[in-house]
Design a protein around this motif. Structure first.
Motif, mmCIF file in Angstrom:
data_model
loop_
_atom_site.group_PDB
_atom_site.id
_atom_site.type_symbol
_atom_site.label_atom_id
_atom_site.label_comp_id
_atom_site.label_asym_id
_atom_site.label_seq_id
_atom_site.Cartn_x
_atom_site.Cartn_y
_atom_site.Cartn_z
ATOM 1 N N LEU A 214 91.836 42.195 -64.451
ATOM 2 C CA LEU A 214 92.146 43.134 -65.360
ATOM 3 C C LEU A 214 92.018 44.336 -64.941
ATOM 4 C CD1 LEU A 214 90.664 41.480 -67.476
ATOM 5 C CD2 LEU A 214 92.591 41.460 -67.807
ATOM 6 N N ALA A 215 90.998 44.858 -63.462
ATOM 7 C CA ALA A 215 90.282 45.908 -63.389
ATOM 8 C C ALA A 215 90.778 46.870 -61.840
ATOM 9 C CB ALA A 215 88.949 46.305 -63.243
ATOM 10 N N THR A 216 92.250 45.516 -61.551
ATOM 11 C CA THR A 216 92.804 46.057 -60.933
ATOM 12 C C THR A 216 94.388 46.084 -60.993
ATOM 13 O OG1 THR A 216 91.248 44.931 -58.922
ATOM 14 C CG2 THR A 216 93.214 45.165 -58.164
ATOM 15 N N ILE A 217 94.398 46.021 -61.547
ATOM 16 C CA ILE A 217 96.743 45.220 -61.704
ATOM 17 C C ILE A 217 96.904 45.317 -63.458
ATOM 18 C CG2 ILE A 217 96.867 44.384 -59.560
ATOM 19 C CD1 ILE A 217 97.562 41.740 -60.902
ATOM 20 N N PHE A 218 95.858 45.386 -64.282
ATOM 21 C CA PHE A 218 95.429 45.392 -65.681
ATOM 22 C C PHE A 218 95.051 46.764 -66.469
ATOM 23 C CE2 PHE A 218 96.921 41.234 -65.307
ATOM 24 C CZ PHE A 218 98.043 41.282 -66.118
ATOM 25 N N PRO A 219 95.411 47.844 -65.768
ATOM 26 C CA PRO A 219 94.122 48.878 -65.755
ATOM 27 C C PRO A 219 94.674 49.456 -67.421
ATOM 28 C CG PRO A 219 95.931 49.426 -64.268
ATOM 29 C CD PRO A 219 96.061 48.200 -64.437
ATOM 30 N N HIS A 220 95.714 49.458 -68.256
ATOM 31 C CA HIS A 220 96.142 49.122 -69.154
ATOM 32 C C HIS A 220 95.899 48.601 -70.732
ATOM 33 C CE1 HIS A 220 98.845 46.316 -67.293
ATOM 34 N NE2 HIS A 220 99.366 47.068 -68.736
ATOM 35 N N VAL A 221 94.698 47.612 -69.856
ATOM 36 C CA VAL A 221 94.213 46.546 -71.126
ATOM 37 C C VAL A 221 93.138 47.183 -71.272
ATOM 38 C CG1 VAL A 221 94.477 44.401 -71.542
ATOM 39 C CG2 VAL A 221 96.463 45.032 -70.538
ATOM 40 N N GLN A 222 92.278 47.343 -72.335
ATOM 41 C CA GLN A 222 91.116 47.309 -72.456
ATOM 42 C C GLN A 222 90.329 45.866 -72.119
ATOM 43 O OE1 GLN A 222 90.059 48.479 -76.431
ATOM 44 N NE2 GLN A 222 88.320 48.985 -76.821
ATOM 45 N N PRO A 223 88.887 46.177 -71.893
ATOM 46 C CA PRO A 223 88.747 45.182 -71.147
ATOM 47 C C PRO A 223 87.958 44.400 -73.287
ATOM 48 C CG PRO A 223 87.702 46.607 -69.852
ATOM 49 C CD PRO A 223 88.273 46.767 -70.998
ATOM 50 N N GLY A 224 88.414 43.249 -72.755
ATOM 51 C CA GLY A 224 87.494 41.975 -74.001
ATOM 52 C C GLY A 224 85.981 41.968 -73.877
ATOM 53 N N PRO A 225 86.031 41.054 -74.827
ATOM 54 C CA PRO A 225 84.384 40.425 -74.560
ATOM 55 C C PRO A 225 84.325 39.415 -73.679
ATOM 56 C CG PRO A 225 85.111 40.344 -76.773
ATOM 57 C CD PRO A 225 86.402 41.137 -76.179
ATOM 58 N N GLU A 226 85.266 39.283 -73.676
ATOM 59 C CA GLU A 226 85.232 37.930 -71.858
ATOM 60 C C GLU A 226 86.286 38.325 -71.354
ATOM 61 O OE1 GLU A 226 82.730 36.528 -71.036
ATOM 62 O OE2 GLU A 226 81.283 36.918 -73.044
ATOM 63 N N PRO A 227 86.506 38.151 -70.249
ATOM 64 C CA PRO A 227 87.793 38.072 -68.966
ATOM 65 C C PRO A 227 88.463 37.345 -69.441
ATOM 66 C CG PRO A 227 85.503 39.401 -68.030
ATOM 67 C CD PRO A 227 85.508 38.426 -69.092
ATOM 68 N N LYS B 224 85.535 55.124 -68.387
ATOM 69 C CA LYS B 224 84.613 55.651 -70.109
ATOM 70 C C LYS B 224 85.635 54.953 -70.551
ATOM 71 C CE LYS B 224 82.690 58.480 -73.548
ATOM 72 N NZ LYS B 224 81.917 59.010 -73.381
ATOM 73 N N ALA B 225 87.299 56.297 -69.941
ATOM 74 C CA ALA B 225 88.121 56.423 -70.828
ATOM 75 C C ALA B 225 88.561 54.291 -70.431
ATOM 76 C CB ALA B 225 89.279 56.782 -70.275
ATOM 77 N N TYR B 226 88.606 53.401 -70.029
ATOM 78 C CA TYR B 226 88.864 52.050 -69.534
ATOM 79 C C TYR B 226 88.241 51.769 -70.614
ATOM 80 C CZ TYR B 226 89.163 47.652 -67.642
ATOM 81 O OH TYR B 226 89.916 46.116 -66.879
ATOM 82 N N GLU B 227 87.042 51.298 -70.627
ATOM 83 C CA GLU B 227 86.565 50.509 -71.991
ATOM 84 C C GLU B 227 86.470 50.863 -72.972
ATOM 85 O OE1 GLU B 227 82.263 51.304 -70.524
ATOM 86 O OE2 GLU B 227 82.578 49.967 -68.029
ATOM 87 N N ALA B 228 87.515 52.097 -73.139
ATOM 88 C CA ALA B 228 87.665 52.438 -74.398
ATOM 89 C C ALA B 228 89.419 52.378 -75.140
ATOM 90 C CB ALA B 228 87.335 53.988 -75.037
ATOM 91 N N GLY B 229 89.921 51.910 -73.750
ATOM 92 C CA GLY B 229 91.313 51.617 -74.287
ATOM 93 C C GLY B 229 91.893 52.550 -74.026
ATOM 94 N N ALA B 230 91.870 54.101 -73.698
ATOM 95 C CA ALA B 230 92.308 54.667 -73.855
ATOM 96 C C ALA B 230 92.900 55.595 -72.458
ATOM 97 C CB ALA B 230 91.451 56.355 -74.187
#
Length: 356
Positions: free
Chosen positions: A154-167, A243-249
């Motif tokens: 997720l953090a490598t090739i889905f940078p536009h996706v806000q992380p959820g509670p579980e990966p 911070k922006a990634y974790e906020a979905g921004a």
């Protein structure tokens, strides 16, 4: 979180084989693979084909298209043989990723027509995880990869996706394979490799959320830094990105770029956006260099290249930057890159703008 590597590919393939061996005596051609339209046999061949294609593109430095070949099994190959093919093609990709230099990029269409070794590792792992899920679902087998693998993808090739509670549930949702509370179903998706821009002496390498998180925590982000480590300004920019990634921004094309010197492969600084452009097409840009790389024109060269790229877009009309009154060197960089004074912000800071 470590950068995606050949070890991740090996781990993902080992998990796939462990699950599928539990149904090696089943008729895979007669069982649909979860929500995809293929049967389990066809899906397994697809995974192996992708693994070897990624390995070939990376090892062969493919430029404009996939290396022109396709995987084909010998007639009569059974499930045991197919598992051997999966294991072998996984090993080939792991080896290609491990041996490729960090600056090598090869063809992949999404979205900027190239990927580096980290991107190819992440795409290979994603193919294995997701399609193992599909096959396991069709065959009625339990399967859940490690949270670390899913999080790294997720953090490598889905940078536009806000992380959820579980990966893992988040990755399934992001690829249309599940539901996530509070989020609309996904009906179309693509992963997102990082943007890279080249200048005469530098490569501007887009920093992914995974690398930004490492930088924010005091790591090197997967880069070899001139002088041993990045400036604090680079780490602060990485914290803003996370911070922006974790906020979905986070918009991955409006990221932080590591400035990698072509002559020795060392990062000499960072340059990037403070966020996506607003409704008026305005976005702020900032930069810094390690001390030993200053005074050599690197910041001007990088700023000029990134400004030209940004202002060629339809959604950017004005680039904005700030410089301290006492920092005449930074003011000179902005001026040489085409920025013009736009007034004083306070008794410490001056504003500069560059318009399309």
């Amino acid at each position: 979180m470590r950068a995606m590597s050949g070890e991740h590919v090996t781990e993902a393939v080992a998990g796939c084989l462990a699950v599928l061996r539990g149904a090696v005596d089943r008729d895979w051609r007669g069982v649909r693979a979860g929500r995809v339209e293929w049967d389990c046999h066809t899906t397994a061949v697809h995974v192996a084909d992708d693994l070897v294609a990624y390995a070939a593109n990376l090892a062969g430095r493919a430029r404009d298209a996939y290396v022109p070949f396709e995987l084909r099994l010998d007639e009569g190959t059974g499930n045991t043989g197919l598992l051997q093919v999966l294991e072998t093609t996984g090993a080939l990709l792991a080896a290609a990723v491990t041996t490729a230099p960090p600056d090598v990029r090869a063809f992949h269409p999404y979205p900027f027509r190239s990927a580096d070794r980290v991107g190819f590792a992440a795409m290979g792992v994603a193919e294995v995880l997701l399609h193992t899920h599909d096959m396991a679902e069709g065959l009625g087998l339990p399967y859940e990869p490690s949270a670390g693998l899913a999080e790294s993808v997720l953090a490598t090739i889905f940078p536009h996706v806000q992380p959820g509670p579980e990966p893992w549930p988040t990755l399934l949702w992001a690829t249309g394979r599940g539901e996530l509370p509070g989020r609309a179903p996904v009906t179309g998706w693509r992963w997102h490799n990082n943007l890279v821009l080249a200048t005469e002496r530098l490569t501007l390498s887009g920093v992914r959320p995974a690398a930004a998180r490492d930088l924010a925590l005091g790591g090197d982000g997967g880069f070899e830094w001139a002088g041993g480590e990045p400036e604090e300004g680079t780490r602060e920019a990485a914290r803003m990105l996370v911070k922006a990634y974790e906020a979905g921004a986070h918009r991955p094309e409006f990221t932080v770029f590591a400035l990698v010197r072509a002559e020795d492969g060392r990062a000499v600084g960072a340059l990037g956006f403070h966020g996506a452009p607003d409704e008026e097409g305005r976005t702020e840009i900032g930069y810094n260099l390690v001390e030993g790389a200053r005074g050599q024109g690197y910041a001007t060269e990088a700023l000029h290249a990134l400004s030209r790229w940004a202002l060629a877009r339809d959604d950017v009309r004005t680039l904005y930057a700030r410089a301290q009154r006492t920092n005449t060197a930074s003011q000179a960089v902005l001026t040489r890159a085409g920025f013009r004074p736009a007034g004083a912000l306070d008794d410490r800071l001056l504003a500069y703008e560059l318009r399309a």
